[in-house]
Design an enzyme around this catalytic site. Structure first.
Site, short mmCIF file in Angstrom:
data_model
loop_
_atom_site.label_atom_id
_atom_site.label_comp_id
_atom_site.label_asym_id
_atom_site.label_seq_id
_atom_site.Cartn_x
_atom_site.Cartn_y
_atom_site.Cartn_z
CB SER A 111 -7.43 4.57 8.10
OG SER A 111 -7.82 4.76 6.81
CD GLN B 132 -3.09 -1.07 10.34
OE1 GLN B 132 -2.87 0.26 10.77
NE2 GLN B 132 -3.23 -1.10 9.25
CG ASP C 225 -1.92 -1.18 1.39
OD1 ASP C 225 -2.36 -1.61 -0.08
OD2 ASP C 225 -2.45 -1.54 2.21
CG ASP D 182 -9.24 8.53 8.75
OD1 ASP D 182 -9.16 7.57 8.23
OD2 ASP D 182 -8.36 9.81 8.26
NE ARG E 190 2.26 2.43 8.06
CZ ARG E 190 0.83 2.53 8.29
NH1 ARG E 190 0.45 3.81 8.81
NH2 ARG E 190 0.14 1.79 8.11
CD GLU F 210 -6.34 7.95 11.26
OE1 GLU F 210 -5.95 6.79 10.63
OE2 GLU F 210 -5.90 9.05 11.06
#
Length: 345
Positions: free
Chosen positions: A262, A126, A57, A246, A111, A259
């Site tokens: 998503s 996650q 992604d 979100d 990331r 948050e």
């Protein structure tokens, strides 16, 4: 490094041992609830995928994946996943998952371009989930139904953790409020998207902001989204663009919106072609994942990711995600956290 939030007078409500017990309790209970509520079965997901197939992604479309050569594949390049949105859809097809049922997996990512602060880490963990749907379920109404299902699981988990540790208290409102990013742009025209989220979260406590990625009336998107997983360009029943969003809650420890998830209805053939054109990424149509989707061999789906460390951080009333997970932090941040009674792992 982003600005660090150091809440005045902060003291962890749980010690290190209690925190670890809480993490275990939250992760086990929540995934069982979400699995039951959305009819998901657990699968094993990859840590990395091969480059050049279009499976990884792109998130906002700018983040660089961590890459490495594979010796036994002639130094072909692999890349650590950012998330598993496309991989999950391929898996739905391979396992012939029927509409109304789906899969979930533990997604662990790196990331490297993340701007580190209280809630952003180099390490992302996650629950990535994906559910097969029918063409007539590609609606805002179905998206809202799924969001409510997830939110009920959040409420049940909060009840459990506060039964175990009463000092934590309950903070989530009884229901989640839905608002479109366009409505926020019109109500708060002089605020940034992040500031708009803060205002609406403070007002309602829990909000699902619809329409992430599509251009709003001010000529800008609320936030970036890659063009090839969530559908952010199809008109919905409310007359706005977007079938994604979100899930945000108000975090009173940090005094800001927070948050947790998503998610969205995924692109069909028409939405993919439209969004690739909008993004100027038409060449992606030649990649393996995109060819599969365009030729009709992938099911329609809805899916998303729910932050594990963030969820634990919220329930356990922590000021920094580094109190939940082990990661790498700038030395200056560690020093500031130590001075502010924020014990990073």
């Amino acid at each position: 490094m982003a600005a660090l939030i150091t809440p005045k007078g902060y003291r962890p409500l749980l010690d290190r041992d209690e925190t670890e017990q809480g993490i275990k309790l939250i992760k086990g209970f929540f995934q069982d609830n979400i699995s039951t509520g959305l009819h998901l079965r657990r699968v094993t997901g990859p840590l990395f995928v091969q480059s050049g197939l279009g499976i990884n992604d792109d998130l906002n479309g700018t983040e660089r994946p961590v890459r490495f050569p594979i010796k036994d594949l002639g130094d072909a390049t692999a890349e650590v996943v950012h998330s598993l949105a496309k991989w999950k859809r391929l898996t739905l097809a391979e396992q012939h998952i029927k509409p109304g049922y789906g899969i979930y997996t533990d997604m662990n990512a790196i990331r490297a371009d993340e701007e580190l602060d209280n809630i952003h880490s180099l390490y992302v963990d996650q629950w990535d989930w994906e559910q097969t749907i029918t063409a007539d379920q590609r609606t805002l109404a179905y998206l809202k139904k799924v969001v409510k299902n997830i939110y009920y699981a959040l409420l049940r988990t909060e009840f459990l953790i506060t039964e175990r540790f009463p000092v934590l208290g309950t903070h989530l409102p009884e229901k989640v409020t839905f608002v479109h990013a366009e409505e926020l742009a019109r109500e708060y025209p002089n605020l940034t998207p992040k500031e708009r989220e803060g205002e609406v979260c403070k007002k309602y406590g829990a909000v699902f902001v619809i329409g992430i990625g599509g251009e709003l009336s001010d000529g800008k998107p609320h936030d970036g989204r890659a063009p090839d997983y969530d559908d952010w360009s199809t008109p919905n029943e409310d007359g706005f663009l977007g079938l994604n969003g979100d899930l945000l809650v108000w975090n009173d420890v940090l005094g800001q919106s927070f948050e947790l998830s998503s998610m969205g209805i995924r692109v069909d053939r028409e939405a993919l072609l439209r969004q690739l054109k909008i993004a100027g990424e038409e060449q992606r149509a030649q990649l393996y994942f995109h060819r599969r989707l365009l030729e009709g061999s992938l099911p329609l789906s809805i899916g998303g990711g729910i932050g594990q460390s963030r969820l634990c951080m919220l329930y356990l009333r922590k000021a920094h995600i580094g109190e939940i997970q082990a990661s790498i932090w700038p030395e200056e941040m560690r020093k500031q956290c130590n001075e502010a009674n924020i014990p990073l792992i």
